[in-house]
Design a protein around this motif. Structure first.
Motif, short mmCIF file in Angstrom:
data_model
loop_
_atom_site.label_atom_id
_atom_site.label_comp_id
_atom_site.label_asym_id
_atom_site.label_seq_id
_atom_site.Cartn_x
_atom_site.Cartn_y
_atom_site.Cartn_z
N PRO A 62 0.83 -1.21 0.00
CA PRO A 62 0.00 0.00 0.00
C PRO A 62 0.87 1.26 0.00
O PRO A 62 1.84 1.36 0.74
CB PRO A 62 -0.81 -0.12 1.29
N ALA A 63 0.49 2.21 -0.88
CA ALA A 63 1.29 3.43 -1.01
C ALA A 63 0.40 4.56 -1.52
O ALA A 63 -0.67 4.34 -2.08
CB ALA A 63 2.45 3.19 -1.98
N MET A 64 0.89 5.80 -1.32
CA MET A 64 0.24 6.98 -1.88
C MET A 64 0.64 7.11 -3.35
O MET A 64 1.61 6.49 -3.80
CB MET A 64 0.68 8.23 -1.12
N SER A 65 -0.09 7.97 -4.08
CA SER A 65 0.09 8.08 -5.53
C SER A 65 0.29 9.52 -5.96
O SER A 65 -0.34 10.42 -5.43
CB SER A 65 -1.16 7.57 -6.26
N ARG A 66 1.14 9.71 -6.99
CA ARG A 66 1.27 11.01 -7.64
C ARG A 66 1.90 10.79 -9.01
O ARG A 66 2.58 9.80 -9.23
CB ARG A 66 2.05 11.97 -6.76
N VAL A 67 1.65 11.72 -9.94
CA VAL A 67 2.20 11.62 -11.29
C VAL A 67 2.89 12.93 -11.64
O VAL A 67 2.38 14.01 -11.39
CB VAL A 67 1.09 11.32 -12.33
N GLU A 68 4.06 12.79 -12.23
CA GLU A 68 4.81 13.90 -12.79
C GLU A 68 4.62 13.83 -14.30
O GLU A 68 4.72 12.75 -14.88
CB GLU A 68 6.29 13.69 -12.46
N TYR A 69 4.37 14.97 -14.96
CA TYR A 69 4.12 14.92 -16.41
C TYR A 69 4.46 16.25 -17.06
O TYR A 69 4.60 17.28 -16.40
CB TYR A 69 2.66 14.54 -16.69
N GLY A 70 4.62 16.21 -18.37
CA GLY A 70 4.93 17.42 -19.12
C GLY A 70 5.24 17.09 -20.56
O GLY A 70 5.15 15.93 -20.99
N GLN A 90 3.84 3.92 3.73
CA GLN A 90 3.60 4.54 5.02
C GLN A 90 4.89 4.90 5.75
O GLN A 90 4.94 5.86 6.51
CB GLN A 90 2.72 3.63 5.89
N ALA A 91 5.95 4.15 5.49
CA ALA A 91 7.24 4.41 6.14
C ALA A 91 8.02 5.53 5.45
O ALA A 91 9.10 5.92 5.91
CB ALA A 91 8.08 3.14 6.17
#
Length: 186
Positions: free
Chosen positions: A33-41, A82-83
């Motif tokens: 389990p983890a958080m999510s984010r996207v880098e784009y351009g 989470q860590a």
């Protein structure tokens, strides 16, 4: 005291991009389990970054909006457990879809063009763009009396792809509106 420290970052897989005309959805999986984010351009230097989606999940999906039609983009995904262990994927790319371009043609007016007369306005919405339509649109109908300048009708007529379907490139949808010309002075 027995202390267990998690220093293993998430392992990412199944990283995809599903582009639309001005949007894209980027799904992927992580083994923990983890958080999510996207880098784009527009280049591998990216330049744009979504906020962290703070819910800890293993099936991730981030939506990108405000993209330009028929444009190549680069992206990479981030997952943080989470860590605080973070994994950043390698570079991926996608190209947004072509946009539609609606033109009105075949305009006709039939009926009694006199005070109190019933009139039918008919036209075609033709998609001359390279891409299919993908959402609602409105046709604005404005009828004025050229002698007096009086507005006789000013209305918008919605087109729903849920009812009538999307228009492929080169396709047309016949539209029509009936109304009665208001009675003039006696």
């Amino acid at each position: 005291l027995d202390l267990n420290v998690d220093a293993t970052p998430p392992v990412l897989s199944n990283i995809l991009a599903s582009p639309g005309v001005q949007t894209a959805v980027v799904p992927w999986s992580s083994d923990t389990p983890a958080m999510s984010r996207v880098e784009y351009g527009l280049t591998p230097a990216y330049g744009l970054l979504t906020g962290w989606y703070g819910q800890l999940v293993t099936s991730h999906s981030v939506s990108l909006s405000g993209l330009a039609a028929q444009t190549p983009y680069h992206f990479r995904v981030h997952s943080r457990d989470q860590a605080g262990n973070e994994t950043v994927s390698g570079d991926g790319s996608f190209t947004t879809l072509s946009a539609p371009d609606l033109l009105v043609n075949g305009l006709s007016v039939t009926g009694a063009l006199v005070s109190g007369g019933k009139v039918v306005i008919a036209w075609n919405d033709t998609n001359s763009g390279a891409g299919a339509t993908y959402t609602y649109w409105y046709d604005q109908i404005l009828v004025t009396n050229v002698t007096t300048g009086q507005t006789l009708l000013n209305t918008a007529m919605a087109y729903s792809p849920n009812v009538a379907g999307n228009l492929a490139s080169g396709a047309a949808a016949g539209r029509q509106l009936s109304f009665s010309i208001p009675d003039g002075p006696a």
